[in-house]
Design an enzyme around this catalytic site. Structure first.
Site, PDB file in Angstrom:
ATOM      1  N   ASP A   1       0.971  -1.243  -0.192  1.00  0.00           N
ATOM      2  CA  ASP A   1       0.083   0.066   0.150  1.00  0.00           C
ATOM      3  C   ASP A   1       0.643   1.219  -0.149  1.00  0.00           C
ATOM      4  O   ASP A   1       0.184   2.511  -0.211  1.00  0.00           O
ATOM      5  CB  ASP A   1      -0.742  -0.019   1.331  1.00  0.00           C
ATOM      6  CG  ASP A   1      -2.104  -1.077   1.119  1.00  0.00           C
ATOM      7  OD1 ASP A   1      -1.947  -1.909   0.082  1.00  0.00           O
ATOM      8  OD2 ASP A   1      -2.963  -1.100   1.881  1.00  0.00           O
TER       9      ASP A   1
ATOM     10  N   ASP B   1     -13.513  34.378 -35.457  1.00  0.00           N
ATOM     11  CA  ASP B   1     -12.633  33.184 -35.631  1.00  0.00           C
ATOM     12  C   ASP B   1     -13.490  32.004 -34.912  1.00  0.00           C
ATOM     13  O   ASP B   1     -13.244  30.982 -35.118  1.00  0.00           O
ATOM     14  CB  ASP B   1     -11.245  33.327 -35.204  1.00  0.00           C
ATOM     15  CG  ASP B   1     -10.655  32.083 -35.562  1.00  0.00           C
ATOM     16  OD1 ASP B   1     -10.184  31.915 -36.730  1.00  0.00           O
ATOM     17  OD2 ASP B   1     -10.372  31.220 -34.701  1.00  0.00           O
TER      18      ASP B   1
ATOM     19  N   GLY C   1     -10.149  27.454 -36.396  1.00  0.00           N
ATOM     20  CA  GLY C   1     -11.248  28.152 -37.314  1.00  0.00           C
ATOM     21  C   GLY C   1     -10.828  28.270 -38.823  1.00  0.00           C
ATOM     22  O   GLY C   1     -11.480  27.417 -39.817  1.00  0.00           O
ATOM     23  N   LEU C   2      -9.899  28.975 -39.166  1.00  0.00           N
ATOM     24  CA  LEU C   2      -9.731  29.214 -40.495  1.00  0.00           C
ATOM     25  C   LEU C   2      -9.145  28.018 -41.158  1.00  0.00           C
ATOM     26  O   LEU C   2      -9.459  27.568 -42.139  1.00  0.00           O
ATOM     27  CB  LEU C   2      -8.320  30.425 -40.452  1.00  0.00           C
ATOM     28  CG  LEU C   2      -8.417  30.933 -41.834  1.00  0.00           C
ATOM     29  CD1 LEU C   2      -9.430  31.555 -42.468  1.00  0.00           C
ATOM     30  CD2 LEU C   2      -7.230  32.158 -41.798  1.00  0.00           C
TER      31      LEU C   2
END
Ligand code: SF4
Lengths: 512, 430
Positions: free
Chosen positions: A36, A280, A415-416
């Site tokens: 443990d 954008d 985006g572009l």
């Protein structure tokens, strides 16, 4: 018996360790076998802590069973108190020690240690990590908060609050505390004690001094906050300041609790609203997003996704069964079914079926996402080493909202770039495997699954050559969805072949 | 609790000089349990599945030790015992049968299933041996079901592999009478196995096999004609089980470094009566290559001091290699368990003046390490960053079991593993 490959939460004593490791001057005596001790590496490796967690494990062995495991515990406790000189200790058992029933709390009391001993009962076979953290923090608060320190009458002077919930190994807890402390200061509210992170047992005595409590992580601090409300009449906050809207709501809530006028936030506002409105970002509209995490972060992320990025939430879920109710409510508000499960395979199946364009999840979903070729951002524990960035990166408050915008949008195509890929999809340099330049130019291999075909009894659809070719002209990042929609449409029409016309009929039906 | 026993007391009397006593400690141990061995065993035996019968802790250990979750569906899982299972034993056996049936249905590629015991299953005395027998009958002949324990109350880290291989031995096929065979016990990387095969073949030793085999159906045969070499230092029970089948152990140092690899191969060559000339003809070249590959790390390593925390039991062979072939000075070599006879050839080489420790009291051992201020500390992942933070340079010991380090052509890689943190320290200017 539950068959498990990967788990979202560890056992409850890991939660106790997260509390102990966050604090100073507290030591945890854990009755547990040697294996443990792996738990130490969660803190030293994943969180890169430079000190070992303040935990002494008794590491009893088989040959000790039935004879002197209790003796081993007592010796470990005495040695630890002598070596580490803590202000207080917590004592408890891991799963194995729970079975041998040595009663660490009782044993520790017989030792006459000159520090407060707080026994923990954390049932390993029914509870999990977050519950363990919550119970531990509650026990500490209950055991240490001093009623005599409650001011008789508040109202005079600057209002003060406590910040409750941040722990070690928390997802961005340290940065959230810094951000929210600054925001509270801006509202004219002072912070009395932050706990557990950075607090000592002796400081917990002073919790009742504050006027109210700010609960940042209900999974960990709600139980303690409820106790403080009942015992000392300290109200606590319900709003989690993740996202711009929620942060504004949070400011309103704390100002009301503190009895101060709402501050002017104009210097403070996030970039997110403008970034989201700038042209954008248009391409983000309606991105299908799947959200999974602890309840608090999942609910908050879904709100930000829908209201502040104009995504479409197609799925929301949590592994915190204790908080299933609010997640179900949030799901209903987004018009989807909540997924309440701690089974990683179920989450994977849900994601595979939904084919989202973005996953907001935990480390586990990051791995699912990698396999399925879907962009992903981490929003919740469980975390890994890369979720502890060197830079300041809160999730909460106005700066947190900036971080959310950046980290959620970054994995998507820009985006572009998305437009260009669509326009020049037949150009040899813009072929499907080219991928986004900002992601290193290698697209993850998208998996075009045809889930329907996997279902027994559903006849397979045949695509004509023309239709298949046309499908290939659709950008890869929406192709899976197009195939799925088209096939669903064809089945609806009781067709067994997908032709070019059917493809466009389906497009007309589903849009995009 | 620390006791000082003369080293001879721990060994077969008279075997070893008793100049420096072995430090034996029984305090907090900071080591993994045997379950962790599954991490490499499940990659090695390609159609085996390891079902741990344990708690959420066991599942969490496996996940944390795996570090990154690379495998979509690895060939291990945990059947987590829950509160309602603890209510009655009969119920638990049925639950287990159901879990196994579901698992095998999902994974038809599995031919060998290990039910792996944990601390909780042992404390409640769940008889996984019997369960394995019963379930074997249900799923025979398609799947064989065996059992071993990886519990932390019985096993430390690599002892899980020992328990697994020892469980395999009784079911290994019997060798055909006739020519003797050589069996190499201990999981090795495939590439290392292939290298050893080539060398042994050149030595004229045919009939070489490895335990574990790469598939359930490709396990080696064993019998009175079998001689075996241990490729790993942690195979106490496996060696005994092989001896019970009539196989004969060829004592040797472990195949780390040019010297260790040569001595290890020599043990087999001698048993097969290979001439000194032929042995030299086969090994001189790769041995020289191994020595050459070490050269570039010697300026970094020689004269530097080393402190090994106990972890996998590879510490003693590692220290022997680093002191004799890389010129390092040894502060302390910790081992979780000291097997007197398997380690004798190593200790003969290492020398009598090296401080050995067995077992652990981690706080005291860290105090000793701080006092010694070694140039490199080999330690587990829980200790590495805290020691680094104190300005000590560390190497994760777990890499020594995940990286191919055995044999001539890996000698340079092994040196590089230890040299890398020193190189890094030398470069950093922040
Ligand atoms: S030490 Fe025992 S309880 Fe802990 S992980 Fe290992 S087998 Fe499981």
């Amino acid at each position: 018996m539950q068959l498990t490959v990967w788990t979202y939460e560890g056992p409850p004593h890991i939660g106790a360790m997260r509390v102990a490791t966050a604090m100073t001057g507290l030591h945890y005596i854990l009755h547990a076998p040697q294996g443990d001790t792996y738990a130490d590496l969660l803190f030293t490796m994943i969180e890169r802590r430079g000190q070992r967690p303040p935990v002494t494990y008794t590491t009893f062995e088989a040959r000790d069973l039935g004879s002197d495991t209790a003796e081993i515990f007592k010796r470990a406790a005495v040695d630890a108190v002598e070596r580490f000189q803590p202000e207080a200790i917590i004592v408890g058992a891991s799963c194995t020690a729970e079975l041998i029933q040595d009663d660490p709390g009782g044993l520790a009391r017989t030792l006459g240690l000159d520090v407060p001993v707080i026994p923990l009962e954390l049932p390993s076979y029914s509870k999990k990590e977050n519950w363990g953290a919550s119970e531990t923090f509650y026990r500490l608060v209950r055991g240490l908060a001093q009623p005599s320190l409650r001011p008789k009458k508040n109202g005079a002077g600057r209002p003060v609050c406590n910040i409750l919930g941040p722990t070690a190994l928390g997802f961005r807890h340290r940065d959230d505390v810094r951000e929210i402390t600054g925001l509270l200061a801006h509202c004219g509210i002072a912070v009395n004690i932050v706990a557990p992170l950075g607090a000592s047992p002796s400081e917990l005595q002073f919790l009742p001094v504050a006027d109210f409590n700010v609960v940042l992580y209900p999974e960990i601090a709600e139980a303690a906050a409820r106790y403080l409300e009942k015992e000392f009449g300290q109200p606590y906050t319900r709003t989690i300041p993740i996202g711009v809207g929620a942060t504004e709501d949070f400011v309103a809530e704390v100002c009301a609790l503190a009895g101060v006028p709402a501050p002017d936030l104009s210097d403070y506002l996030s970039n997110l609203p403008w970034w989201s409105r700038s042209v954008d970002s248009n391409y983000l509209t309606g991105k299908r997003v799947f959200v999974f995490g602890d309840a608090t972060h999942a609910i908050a992320a879904a709100r930000v996704a829908a209201e502040e990025l104009a995504f479409t939430v197609v799925g929301i879920g949590t592994y915190s069964r204790e908080f299933a109710r609010p997640v179900r409510e949030a799901a209903a508000a987004h018009g989807v079914e909540a997924l309440i499960t701690d089974d990683y395979l179920e989450v994977e199946a849900a994601i595979t079926a939904l084919q989202p364009e973005l996953i907001l999840g935990t480390q586990m979903e990051r791995h699912i996402a990698k396999r399925l070729g879907i962009p992903c951002a981490v929003i919740s524990a469980p975390v890994h080493v890369q979720d502890f960035p060197a830079r300041y990166a809160p999730q909460m408050g106005f700066e947190g909202a900036n971080v959310l915008f950046d980290t959620w949008v970054h994995p998507l195509l820009m985006g572009l770039e998305e437009h260009l890929l669509g326009m020049f999809r037949d150009d040899f340099e813009f072929h499907d495997e080219a991928g986004a330049s900002h992601l290193g130019g290698h697209a993850a291999v998208p998996q075009e699954t045809a889930p329907a075909a996997l279902e027994v009894g559903v006849p397979t659809l045949v695509w004509t050559h023309d239709a298949e070719n046309e499908l290939k002209k659709i950008p890869f990042f929406v192709r899976g969805k197009a195939r799925r929609n088209t096939e669903a449409f064809a089945r609806d029409q009781m067709l067994d072949t997908v032709t070019l016309d059917i493809l466009y009929d389906a497009k007309a039906r589903y849009g995009r | 609790m620390t006791t000082l026993l003369p080293r001879a007391g721990a060994m077969r009397p008279g075997d070893l000089p008793a100049s420096v006593p072995v430090l034996r400690e029984r305090g907090q141990r900071e080591v993994f349990c045997g379950l962790t061995s599954i991490m490499w065993l499940h990659r090695k035996i390609q159609d085996a599945f390891f079902l741990i019968v344990g708690s959420r802790t066991c599942a969490h250990l496996m996940q944390s030790a795996a570090g990154v979750m690379i495998f979509a569906e690895p060939r291990f899982a945990t059947a987590i015992i829950e509160e309602r299972d603890l209510a009655g034993m009969a119920d638990m056996n049925e639950e287990l049968a159901r879990t196994v049936a579901r698992l095998l249905e999902r994974r038809p590629d599995i031919r060998l299933l290990f039910l792996v015991g944990s601390c909780p299953s042992e404390v409640i005395k769940l008889d996984l041996g019997r369960a394995a027998e019963r379930l074997s009958q249900v799923h025979a002949p398609h799947v064989r079901i065996l059992n071993f324990s990886g519990s932390g109350i019985e096993t430390t880290f690599t002892q899980g592999e020992d328990a697994c291989l020892a469980a395999l031995v009784p079911s290994l096929p019997e060798t055909l009478p006739g020519a003797p065979s050589l069996l190499i016990a201990g999981a090795l990387a495939d590439v290392v196995e292939d290298q050893f095969c080539r060398l042994l073949e050149q030595l004229g030793i045919a009939n070489v096999s490895f335990l574990p085999g790469r598939k359930a159906g490709e396990m080696p045969a064993v019998g009175p004609g079998t001689r075996f070499l241990l490729a790993q230092p942690w195979l106490k029970d496996t060696a005994r089980a092989l001896e019970d089948r009539g196989a004969v152990h060829l004592p040797a140092p472990f195949p780390l470094g040019a010297e260790g690899t040569t001595a290890w191969l020599k043990a087999a060559a001698d048993a097969w009566g290979v001439s000194a000339a032929r042995f030299a003809a086969v090994t001189d070249m790769p041995r020289a290559r191994a020595t050459r590959s070490l050269q570039r790390y010697l300026p970094l390593l020689s004269g530097k001091s080393l402190f090994c925390f106990p972890d996998s039991q590879i510490e003693i062979p590692l220290a022997r290699f680093l002191s004799r072939e890389a010129g390092m000075e040894i502060c302390e070599v910790g081992t979780p368990y000291l097997h007197a006879s398997h380690m004798k050839p190593e200790l003969d080489l290492l020398g009598a003046d090296v401080q050995l420790s067995e077992g652990q009291d981690v706080d005291r051992q860290m105090d000793r390490c701080r006092a010694a201020r070694p140039d490199v500390s080999v330690c587990g992942m829980g200790l590495a960053n805290p020691l680094e933070r104190e300005g000590l340079t560390t190497k994760w010991s777990i890499e020594l079991v995940f990286t191919p380090i055995q044999g001539y052509d890996q000698a340079g890689d092994l040196a590089e593993l230890i040299a890398r943190p020193l190189m890094r320290k030398g470069r950093l200017a922040v």
